[in-house]
Design an enzyme around this catalytic site. Structure first.
Site, short mmCIF file in Angstrom:
data_model
loop_
_atom_site.label_atom_id
_atom_site.label_comp_id
_atom_site.label_asym_id
_atom_site.label_seq_id
_atom_site.Cartn_x
_atom_site.Cartn_y
_atom_site.Cartn_z
CD GLU A 172 -2.96 -1.16 2.09
OE1 GLU A 172 -2.82 -0.18 3.24
OE2 GLU A 172 -3.97 -1.80 2.03
CD GLU A 290 -3.80 -6.02 3.35
OE1 GLU A 290 -4.68 -5.23 4.01
OE2 GLU A 290 -2.68 -5.58 3.35
O1 AHR Z 1 -4.84 -6.07 7.33
C1 AHR Z 1 -4.83 -4.65 7.94
C2 AHR Z 1 -4.02 -3.53 7.29
O2 AHR Z 1 -4.70 -2.99 6.34
C3 AHR Z 1 -2.79 -4.00 6.62
O3 AHR Z 1 -1.74 -3.87 7.43
C4 AHR Z 1 -2.72 -2.76 5.41
O4 AHR Z 1 -2.03 -3.22 4.22
C5 AHR Z 1 -4.18 -2.45 5.25
O5 AHR Z 1 -4.35 -1.12 5.13
#
Ligand code: AHR
Length: 494
Positions: A172, A290
């Site tokens: 990210e 994610e």
């Molecule tokens: O999954 C939790 C967080 O969410 C992760 O660390 C990040 O990549 C995202 O913003």
């Protein structure tokens, strides 16, 4: 209400990459410490790995787990986590305002993965880290021996290389919350150079470039295009992240599956645009590394900042969240021609399908079950579901009142239909699968009931899937009732 689902052996979307059913463990809150690693716990093995949580994880048959972050990785010095434990430094982790004791690092994760029957997707630090440090980590992990770093791994007790195949180029990197956040051009350049060096060390690895961290970012989706303009030839996957939260309307929430479909289309379009500009023969794959339901959680309490493993983002999921997760899984299977990897974020304690108590028990949240079903029965080929369903109105426009995904596992001789009924009424599913002349029902698994019911440490089995009666099919044709607001798994032997 009635819906019609037609499927045919020949209407295939292609083979599903089993890495669609990956998950994620970050050094975040209690995911590692008192999650999977708790020396002194009754069930801990000689390395301090909790066997109770390991058993629940093994049951899921997870092919790949992303590690060590997440936001954490953008400030992580991987060399802190290797070698004799007494010499490892304690560090501030800016991402989660915690203290990282470094008692668990890349070698421990490699050992843990073997015991858990899974493999690692390793993220490198491109926030404060350099391309050289990223390539060094590949050398430490994957180079057989005879160099300083590979011999260091051997000295640290791992004669054989870890042979990690999938590597994420940071995390990210567009997010202002990220340690060392970058513009698309800054990130694209550093990711390209890191990718080159990492592949020089081990040409067999697969690399994932960061796409936008969410569709809500002002730079979305131009970020994805710009990053790929820098990295298209070096990388194999574009990373996408998406979380959904309940905001008061059940239908809107359960229709998140339709939003995920649109989100994936945008990422794929950005990648295909760059493919055309570059006249490339390569088609970029998507790593949805994610995804989950996420709302109403918080960071460390003020008095717990800068401590080791404070509880962070420990969300208790209810049945409605499990239904939402089931819908998202249907979309992922239906887009599995391009979504070749995905990671349910996360696995233990933080936004997790599994929860532990320090020194005590572990249990599976409601969301564990649709993920379990998809991972166990969603292998093989994805078949195109031709669905005729009434529409429901949602905040994001119209969506089908039922969404479905179909998998055909030729090896096992099984056909599976996954279906989420987001209608407020029972629905008759007319199934037509004539190309499979003889289908005998194995089971109909249903998850339904009180939308707000949860599993907890005191009531770990409050919400469990149940078996519904299954009617036989006549030459592949028949009807099945999908209860109102339910997740369904229809399994047939071919
Ligand atoms: O999954 C939790 C967080 O969410 C992760 O660390 C990040 O990549 C995202 O913003």
């Amino acid at each position: 209400m009635q819906v019609k689902l037609t499927i045919d052996k020949d209407y295939t979307l292609g083979g599903i990459d089993e890495r669609l059913y990956g998950s994620f463990i970050e050094h975040l809150g209690r995911a590692v410490y008192t999650g999977i690693f708790e020396p002194g716990h009754d069930t801990a093995d000689e390395q301090g790995f909790r066997r109770d949580i390991m058993a629940l994880i093994r049951r899921l048959n997870i092919p790949i787990i992303r590690y060590p972050g997440g936001n954490f990785v953008s400030g992580y010095r991987w060399m802190d986590g290797i070698g004799p434990k007494e010499a490892r430094p304690r560090r501030l982790d800016y991402a989660w305002a915690s203290v990282e004791p470094n008692l668990f690092g890349i070698d421990e994760f490699a050992d843990w993965c073997k015991k858990a029957g899974t493999s690692a997707m390793v993220a490198v630090n491109l926030g404060t880290g350099t391309p050289q440090q990223a390539a060094d980590l590949v050398e430490y992990c994957n180079f057989p021996g005879g160099t300083y770093l590979s011999d260091l791994r051997i000295k640290n007790g791992h004669k054989d290389p870890h042979s990690f195949r999938v590597w994420c180029l940071g995390n990210e990197m567009d997010g202002p919350w990220q340690t060392g956040a970058k513009t698309a051009d800054e990130y694209g350049r550093i990711a390209c150079e890191a990718a080159k060096m990492m592949k020089w060390v081990d040409p067999t690895i697969e690399l994932v470039a960061c796409g936008s961290s969410s569709a809500e970012m002002p730079t979305y989706p131009a970020w994805d295009r710009k990053v790929l303009e820098h990295t298209y030839d070096q990388v194999d996957f574009l990373s996408m992240h998406r979380y959904y939260g309940f905001k008061g309307d059940v239908t809107d929430y359960l229709a998140s599956y339709a939003d995920l479909d649109a989100f994936l289309s945008a990422g794929i379009a950005a990648a295909d645009y760059v493919k055309a500009v570059k006249r490339s023969k390569k088609t970029m794959k998507i790593s949805l590394d994610e995804w989950n339901a996420w709302y109403g959680t918080s960071g460390p309490k003020k008095e717990e900042t800068w401590t080791v493993a404070p509880p962070i983002h420990e969300q208790t999921y209810n049945l409605m969240d499990a239904l939402c997760v089931g819908g998202l899984l249907c979309t992922m299977i239906n887009r599995s021609d391009r979504v070749r990897m995905a990671c349910l974020a996360q696995l233990v304690n933080c936004l997790a399908i599994l929860m532990t108590q320090p020194g005590k028990s572990a249990y599976a949240q409601t969301t564990y079950y649709p993920f379990l079903h998809a991972s166990l029965f969603g292998r093989g080929e994805a078949l195109r579901p031709i669905l005729k369903a009434p529409k429901v109105e949602t905040a994001r426009g119209e969506a089908d009142a039922v969404t479905a995904a179909v998998t055909f596992n030729e090896e096992q001789g099984e056909l599976t239909v996954f279906a989420l009924n987001l209608a407020q009424e029972d629905t008759v599913l007319q199934l037509s699968a004539r190309s499979f002349a003889a289908l005998s029902p194995i089971e109909h698994i249903v998850l339904d009931g009180d939308l707000f019911a949860e599993n907890t440490f005191d009531q770990p089995e409050n919400v469990l899937p149940r078996r519904a009666p299954v009617a036989p099919l006549e030459k592949g044709v028949g009807c099945v009732t999908l209860p109102r607001l339910s997740w369904n798994v229809l399994r047939y032997k071919i």
